[in-house]
Write a protein that holds these residues in place. Structure first.
Motif, PDB file in Angstrom:
ATOM      1  N   GLU A  83       0.847  -1.208   0.000  1.00  0.00           N
ATOM      2  CA  GLU A  83       0.000   0.000   0.000  1.00  0.00           C
ATOM      3  C   GLU A  83       0.876   1.249   0.000  1.00  0.00           C
ATOM      4  O   GLU A  83       0.613   2.211  -0.728  1.00  0.00           O
ATOM      5  CB  GLU A  83      -0.925   0.029   1.237  1.00  0.00           C
ATOM      6  N   ARG A  84       1.923   1.193   0.798  1.00  0.00           N
ATOM      7  CA  ARG A  84       2.835   2.349   0.907  1.00  0.00           C
ATOM      8  C   ARG A  84       3.505   2.633  -0.447  1.00  0.00           C
ATOM      9  O   ARG A  84       3.583   3.764  -0.899  1.00  0.00           O
ATOM     10  CB  ARG A  84       3.881   2.033   1.970  1.00  0.00           C
ATOM     11  N   GLU A  85       3.983   1.580  -1.081  1.00  0.00           N
ATOM     12  CA  GLU A  85       4.680   1.747  -2.363  1.00  0.00           C
ATOM     13  C   GLU A  85       3.727   2.219  -3.453  1.00  0.00           C
ATOM     14  O   GLU A  85       4.083   3.047  -4.287  1.00  0.00           O
ATOM     15  CB  GLU A  85       5.355   0.426  -2.771  1.00  0.00           C
ATOM     16  N   ALA A  86       2.508   1.693  -3.421  1.00  0.00           N
ATOM     17  CA  ALA A  86       1.500   2.103  -4.417  1.00  0.00           C
ATOM     18  C   ALA A  86       1.205   3.587  -4.262  1.00  0.00           C
ATOM     19  O   ALA A  86       1.089   4.324  -5.246  1.00  0.00           O
ATOM     20  CB  ALA A  86       0.234   1.276  -4.243  1.00  0.00           C
ATOM     21  N   LYS A  87       1.136   4.011  -3.030  1.00  0.00           N
ATOM     22  CA  LYS A  87       0.861   5.416  -2.738  1.00  0.00           C
ATOM     23  C   LYS A  87       2.053   6.278  -3.176  1.00  0.00           C
ATOM     24  O   LYS A  87       1.888   7.319  -3.810  1.00  0.00           O
ATOM     25  CB  LYS A  87       0.634   5.566  -1.227  1.00  0.00           C
ATOM     26  N   ARG A  88       3.243   5.797  -2.867  1.00  0.00           N
ATOM     27  CA  ARG A  88       4.462   6.545  -3.213  1.00  0.00           C
ATOM     28  C   ARG A  88       4.554   6.782  -4.724  1.00  0.00           C
ATOM     29  O   ARG A  88       4.938   7.848  -5.179  1.00  0.00           O
ATOM     30  CB  ARG A  88       5.687   5.756  -2.721  1.00  0.00           C
TER      31      ARG A  88
END
Ligand code: LMG
Ligand code: NDP
Ligand code: PMR
Length: 393
Positions: A99-104
């Motif tokens: 989720e963090r990477e997708a957001k980044r």
């Protein structure tokens, strides 16, 4: 799926058993695919009306990408999302990281779903498949499964093990994916015809191919008689944790696992391509020398490796470029040759005679596998043993 599905002798090469065979209405899976309406190819006379109808009937194709939280998998997801007609299931061991990477990277929220997948647990793989099937819309539109996740322990002298007790490198990189792809095959066949063929891709590597310079760097991939695999890969550092049953060597376990990835695709193609119409492929994405795959290497290696690959071998590719390559293999019409092992020209990643030809780095070709990677007897044996080890039979 019946146990019969996997019952294939490594000696007798009987015609594939018809196991996808019948849908509820008794139509063969292949015919069902052929007959399904080509909803996203409708032709309209007025451009405006055409657009409205197109928007209404076009479905997003589902792609599952394992290990989508990092490196190649993350950028393959990005590339598929940018194509516009994909919804990507990011199948990751850490939902939070994904989720963090997708957001980044600013992924459009409507174009991806993160689902937990721990490839080091057969139970978790099965529960992933169950949950995926529970999401009717995503499952119905499944177009491609991309088995990308891997782990690499370059300096390990002691084996570590998955929850099921398999040596971890092969357990995650080969066996977890083996179970996943065998289970999801049925869903690929049953999914709607989305105007494009169905695909199943397992990422390979040049380091598993001993007919290349990179594949000759010791320790070389070699799965031997597969006695270690037959015994469940649960030995210690001296014996039985490696596929060949021999002494444990961390980097060799990775290269062996990649060899199994290639063999699995070759064998799936032989068994099922004709019957299902699925395009099975493997590929070497290029040397993405700065992904976290090398997190367990020495700092000096991590510093020099990208530089050497960039300026000396010229085999380096960025995560972005490699992601585009893997996304293309799973979506573009030029990659419909089933059983292929795709590689790209340039960068010293192919056979000896092409080594330093960097004149055209964009053209892909079906690479010639090494003797072991192209050995169909071994492919069948590896497949049958893997079926037993993951409990499909
Ligand atoms: C080993 O570590 C572990 O010891 C072993 O247990 C196992 O885990 C193994 O399979 C994994 O890794 C690797 C160790 C030894 O390397 C280091 O930790 C030091 C860093 C060395 C980086 C090597 C990267 C090699 C990448 C490709 C090389 C291309 C070769 C050039 C082409 C020639 C073709 C004819 O690593 C080794 O194997 C030995 C290292 C020897 C390095 C040789 C590199 C030659 C080029 C030297 C130029 C240096 C210039 C730097 C960049 C220039 C940029 C302008
Ligand atoms: P990364 O380490 O960046 O990515 C590997 C992914 O696999 C990560 O998302 C990781 O999760 C995931 N993963 C690891 N263990 C598990 C597990 N037990 N269950 C589920 N997922 C897991 O490596 P790369 O992007 O470089 O590698 C991607 C593929 O490309 C691999 O198949 C590799 O063999 C292949 N390849 C890479 C090359 C290169 O030069 N980098 C060259 C040739 C092939 P997490 O994010 O949580 O760590
Ligand atoms: Mg290699 C043209 C030569 C070439 C290419 C394309 C690669 C790719 N490597 C090449 C050559 C060499 N490498 C040579 C001559 C050496 C000895 C100095 C060498 C060493 C080396 C090491 C120690 N290379 C490595 C390692 C790793 O730990 C990497 C590995 O095997 O990971 C499994 C690796 C790689 N070299 C490559 C590629 C693509 C890798 C990563 C392979 C992968 O992730 O699957």
């Amino acid at each position: 799926m019946s146990a019969q599905m996997f019952a294939s002798s490594t000696v007798a090469r009987a015609a594939p058993v018809s196991k996808f065979g019948k849908k509820a209405d008794g139509v063969s899976a292949r015919k069902a695919i052929a007959r399904a309406p080509m909803t996203n190819r409708r032709v309209q006379t007025s451009p405006k009306a055409a657009f409205t109808v197109y928007a209404a009937v076009t479905k997003l194709k589902t792609a599952i990408v394992t290990g989508a939280s990092s490196g190649l998998g993350l950028y393959t997801t990005k590339s598929l999302i940018e194509k516009g007609d994909y919804h990507v299931v990011m199948a990751c061991r850490s939902v939070e990281k994904a989720e963090r990477e997708a957001k980044r990277l600013g992924f459009d929220k409507s174009k991806y779903t993160v689902m937990e997948l721990e490839l080091g647990s057969l139970e978790n793989v099965r529960s992933f498949v169950k949950k995926f099937r529970g999401n009717g819309k995503l499952c119905k539109n499944l177009q491609t499964l991309i088995c990308n996740a891997a782990i690499y322990y370059p300096n390990a002298v002691e084996p570590t093990f998955t929850q099921d007790g398999f040596e971890e490198t092969v357990g995650v990189t080969h066996l977890g994916h083996f179970l996943l792809s065998n289970l999801l095959l049925r869903d690929l066949v049953a999914a709607d015809d989305l105007g494009i063929d169905k695909r199943l891709c397992i990422v390979g590597s040049v380091t598993a191919n001993t007919n290349t310079l990179a594949g000759q760097v010791p320790p070389r991939a070699a799965i031997g008689d597969m006695s270690g695999l037959a015994n469940g890969l649960n030995g210690d550092r001296n014996k039985g944790a490696m596929i060949d049953g021999d002494r444990f060597i961390g980097p060799k376990a990775y290269k062996d696992a990649k060899l199994c990835n290639i063999l699995t695709i070759k064998e799936m193609n032989r068994r099922w391509h004709e019957e299902t119409g699925i395009t099975f492929s493997t590929m070497y994405p290029g040397c993405i020398a700065d992904t976290p795959l090398f997190r367990n290497h020495t700092p000096i290696f991590r510093f020099l490796f990208p530089l050497i690959q960039k300026y000396i071998t010229k085999g380096y590719v960025t995560m972005e470029e490699a992601g585009n390559r893997l996304a293309s293999v799973n979506s573009e019409p030029q990659y419909t040759k089933s059983g292929a092992y795709w590689a790209w020209k340039g960068g010293g990643d192919q056979l000896m005679d092409n080594y330093w030809d960097n004149s055209n780095r964009t053209e892909a070709f079906d690479n010639t596998p090494s003797k072991e990677a192209g050995d169909m007897q071994k492919a069948a044996k590896c497949f049958d043993l893997s079926v037993e080890v993951v409990g499909l039979k």
